[in-house]
Design an enzyme around this catalytic site. Sequence first.
Site, PDB file in Angstrom:
ATOM      1  N   GLY A 138      40.407  42.527  43.077  1.00  0.00           N
ATOM      2  CA  GLY A 138      40.887  41.172  42.807  1.00  0.00           C
ATOM      3  C   GLY A 138      42.286  40.985  43.372  1.00  0.00           C
ATOM      4  O   GLY A 138      42.743  41.781  44.187  1.00  0.00           O
ATOM      5  N   ASN A 139      42.948  39.933  42.959  1.00  0.00           N
ATOM      6  CA  ASN A 139      44.345  39.746  43.367  1.00  0.00           C
ATOM      7  C   ASN A 139      45.101  39.015  42.255  1.00  0.00           C
ATOM      8  O   ASN A 139      44.512  38.657  41.242  1.00  0.00           O
ATOM      9  CB  ASN A 139      44.434  39.006  44.704  1.00  0.00           C
ATOM     10  N   TYR A 140      46.408  38.832  42.453  1.00  0.00           N
ATOM     11  CA  TYR A 140      47.264  38.327  41.373  1.00  0.00           C
ATOM     12  C   TYR A 140      47.290  36.805  41.237  1.00  0.00           C
ATOM     13  O   TYR A 140      48.079  36.279  40.466  1.00  0.00           O
ATOM     14  CB  TYR A 140      48.710  38.803  41.584  1.00  0.00           C
TER      15      TYR A 140
END
Length: 402
Positions: free
Chosen positions: A211-213
């Site tokens: 995923g990412n932030y």
Amino acid sequence: MEQALKGKHIVLGISGGIAAYKSAFLLRLFIKAGAEVQVVITPNGKEFITPATLAALSGKPVVSEFFAANTGEWHSHVDLGLWSDLMVIAPATASTIGKMANGVADNMLITTYLSAKSPVMIAPAMDLDMWAHPSTQRNIATLESYGVEIIQPGAGELASHLVGKGRMEEPDEILKRVIEHFSQRDSLRGKKILVTAGPTYENIDPVRFIGNYSSGKMGFAIAEEAASRGAEVILVAGPVSLETRHPRISRINVRSARQMLEAAQDAFEECDAAILSAAVADYAPEECCDTKLKRENTDGLTLKLVKNPDIAATLGDKKGNKILVGFALETDHEHDNALKKMKSKKLDMIVLNSLQNPLAGFNKDTNQVTIIKADGKETEYPAKSKKDVAVDILDELESVIN
Ligand code: C5P
């Protein structure tokens, strides 16, 4: 400003705070601007300002109880909610805000709010500690997610002689916001806009993902701003912890880039424009394991990743005369890379987030952007709240969509 509110029906809600004395000035300003105003006051509100004053200024009996004291006639909050073009609650006390956020319908003001089909604005007023309290802030966030517009309190000396934030906005400023509301509200009416927001999660196994932030805050702010201008919004959201209950936003929750592509493609067909603010994962594991990967089975682990579809480019290929807006978040050669992206994805506009600026980027409440249009026009904006950046993006979109 004279008669700027001619023909508008405003329900002015007054709750029990010392700032209620300013509501008389606000009422006078609404009337002078041509509005018809129905005052609804809470029982505590009447301790601060008399219904007689408000009735004289509005030219209408003030509504406070469920039943009229003299005739026993029932006051219909439903009729009032339908009559209203805009409900303005000023002052909105901590108690009223809490009741609004939680549907505690124990007075005429809250029942009218719950029945109102019109947009609602509130001008909070309270002591600085009450304003700062997490429960007030949580209630304010809830109301914002319902589409209620918050007219932020100002800072200064409060009735308690304490100095801080909590002072109700001045009546002439509230009037300005109300006039602005009626002049802007329709600018995107009749348009349908797709917004993608948040990250995507690409499953590795049932408990792990790539995923990412991305928090989704920018995309949600854009969706709400577009809806507040009258657009119907389809918000395709990756996994985020944000809420929105604006009546003109239809939300579709997705997890992976492929799911986002599918939802976005379907929605785009019926849209006039798309604003793609999602941080889509570029790669996904080629295979997702059905069972949890075991550490004992292997010394190391190599994941084979495959490229995800590019949603922006896919929509760009069949955009026709629809407007497509993308985002770019670059660490180097920002400007050149943004221009290349705009061309390759057939975007009409690209919003370049500056990673050089500490006030921009993932999971922040602020952003600093440069908006570049396909015709070469470029505007560099100062750092602002994501809400205000959304206003700039929608202003730019309006200049090309109409
Ligand atoms: O990742 P990239 O910098 O190419 O993203 C630029 C724009 O393209 C963004 O608006 C993003 O939402 C969109 N995008 C997309 N699908 C992808 C990757 C990016 O729609 N797979």
